[in-house]
Design an enzyme around this catalytic site. Structure first.
Site, short mmCIF file in Angstrom:
data_model
loop_
_atom_site.label_atom_id
_atom_site.label_comp_id
_atom_site.label_asym_id
_atom_site.label_seq_id
_atom_site.Cartn_x
_atom_site.Cartn_y
_atom_site.Cartn_z
N HIS A 296 0.83 -1.21 0.00
CA HIS A 296 0.00 0.00 0.00
C HIS A 296 0.87 1.26 0.00
O HIS A 296 0.59 2.22 -0.74
CB HIS A 296 -0.92 0.00 1.22
CG HIS A 296 -2.17 -0.79 1.06
ND1 HIS A 296 -2.16 -2.14 0.80
CD2 HIS A 296 -3.48 -0.42 1.12
CE1 HIS A 296 -3.40 -2.59 0.71
NE2 HIS A 296 -4.23 -1.56 0.89
N HIS A 348 1.40 -3.64 9.04
CA HIS A 348 2.83 -3.67 8.75
C HIS A 348 3.60 -3.12 9.93
O HIS A 348 3.08 -2.34 10.74
CB HIS A 348 3.15 -2.84 7.50
CG HIS A 348 2.53 -3.36 6.24
ND1 HIS A 348 3.04 -4.42 5.54
CD2 HIS A 348 1.44 -2.95 5.55
CE1 HIS A 348 2.30 -4.66 4.47
NE2 HIS A 348 1.32 -3.78 4.46
#
Length: 372
Positions: A296, A348
């Site tokens: 992303h 993440h």
């Protein structure tokens, strides 16, 4: 002293034969240097051999005025003195001033070539998605960085595709269209950038130059996006780092049937395990090992930085300078916010987001380095 008829010597020269062929409609051969020299020498000899009679001074005047009228052939697509140039505005028609148009075959050939280049990037990505298996990395049961709760993404995938895929394409089309209509920009750049026609025709109509620029800029954007995502995927599958919500989502069970709650597993590095969660499937298990780097973050930073640089180099309207900077600010802010949400949503680790942002920024700078 015998008198010579005017032209009796020149009739047999290469120049006279060349002019007689032109007047009779025959296809004259191209004049060479030797034929031109021979014609000039023959003309000089004829003028010296003609008597200087005072009774008819017009004969002397007519023989001395030798006309060298050399009609050089016209070359299509060239320019300069004596060399014609032409633009094909339709099948079989030539208009002086521009190059011949390229038809649908050229357009199709160029599109197919670009698709082949994109397939070199897209097919490996598809292979990773369908058949790729990430490196199976182990864990420590006391690793607190893997014990975060599971949350849904703040920036969903469809939002990312809309903002980082569709929005840049729309902005590029709008800017190129208005650049094509702005006559003030004509003549301020190189000649190949100020044409109104693209040099390509489809259905007997020449495509506008701004449409060709849209194709170029969007094509470079998509190719760079594919290369950036392929780079991120190679790292994901080669490293196989576990996501911060690994324990919550997987609930690992060790090969001997124990789990991380047993004291004997506190300091052990576990490599052989299975996920004990009831709602786990192969796709989720695979996704848990694709934390590094953040896809992303790389996607968002590449698309937003590419668009910001594009606006800086192509949006040349002084009255809209503040609007341009405001749009650039919004684009970069969206990329920054997307990266932050990947950490706050526990998708993440911080290093994953930094690496992903670095990949996106690097490729955005590379593909826009030659943009004008």
């Amino acid at each position: 002293m015998s008198s010579l008829r005017p032209g009796s010597v020149c009739d047999t020269t290469p120049l006279q034969r060349f002019e007689s062929q032109s007047s009779s409609g025959e296809e004259p051969s191209s004049p060479t240097a030797a034929s031109i020299i021979a014609a000039a020498a023959a003309a000089a000899a004829a003028s010296s051999a003609t008597p200087t009679s005072t009774s008819n001074p017009h004969n002397l005047n007519n023989n001395n005025n030798v006309k060298l009228d050399l009609q050089l052939p016209t070359f299509v697509g060239s320019s300069g003195p004596g060399l014609g140039s032409g633009l094909v505005t339709g099948p079989g028609s030539i208009v002086p001033g521009k190059r011949p148009l390229r038809g649908p075959k050229k357009i199709l050939g160029r599109i197919l070539l670009d698709l082949c280049m994109l397939s070199c990037v897209g097919l490996p990505m598809l292979g990773f998605s369908l058949w790729g298996e990430p490196f199976k990395r182990g864990f420590f049961c006391n690793d607190t960085s893997l014990k975060h709760p599971y949350k849904h993404s703040t920036i969903r995938s469809w939002m990312l595709y809309l903002m980082c895929g569709a929005l840049p394409v729309v902005l590029i089309i709008l800017v190129e269209f208005f650049r094509g209509q702005d006559k003030r920009l004509h003549g301020t750049y190189k000649s190949q950038k100020t044409r109104t026609g693209s040099g390509y025709h489809l259905c007997h109509l020449e495509l506008p130059y701004w449409l060709l620029e849209c194709y170029r800029k969007i094509g470079i954007f998509i190719f760079g996006l594919g290369v950036e995502q392929l780079t991120a995927n190679i790292a994901k599958y080669a490293i196989g780092r576990l996501r911060p919500h690994f324990f919550t989502l997987c609930q690992p069970v060790l090969w001997d049937g124990s789990n991380c709650s047993h004291p004997m597993n506190a300091g052990r590095y576990i490599e052989e395990f299975t996920c004990g969660a009831a709602d786990m499937n192969a796709k989720r298990i695979k996704d848990m090992s694709l934390s590094f780097p953040s896809g992303h973050a790389s996607f968002a930073f590449y698309a937003m930085l590419y668009t910001a640089i594009y606006l800086q180099r192509r949006m040349h309207w002084p009255r809209l300078r503040m609007v341009q900077h405001f749009v650039q600010f919004l684009l970069l802010t969206f990329a920054w916010y997307t990266a932050l949400t990947r950490i706050s949503d526990y998708k993440h680790h911080c290093s994953d987001v930094l690496a992903g942002a670095g990949i996106g920024i690097t490729y955005a700078i590379i593909v826009t380095s030659t943009m004008w």
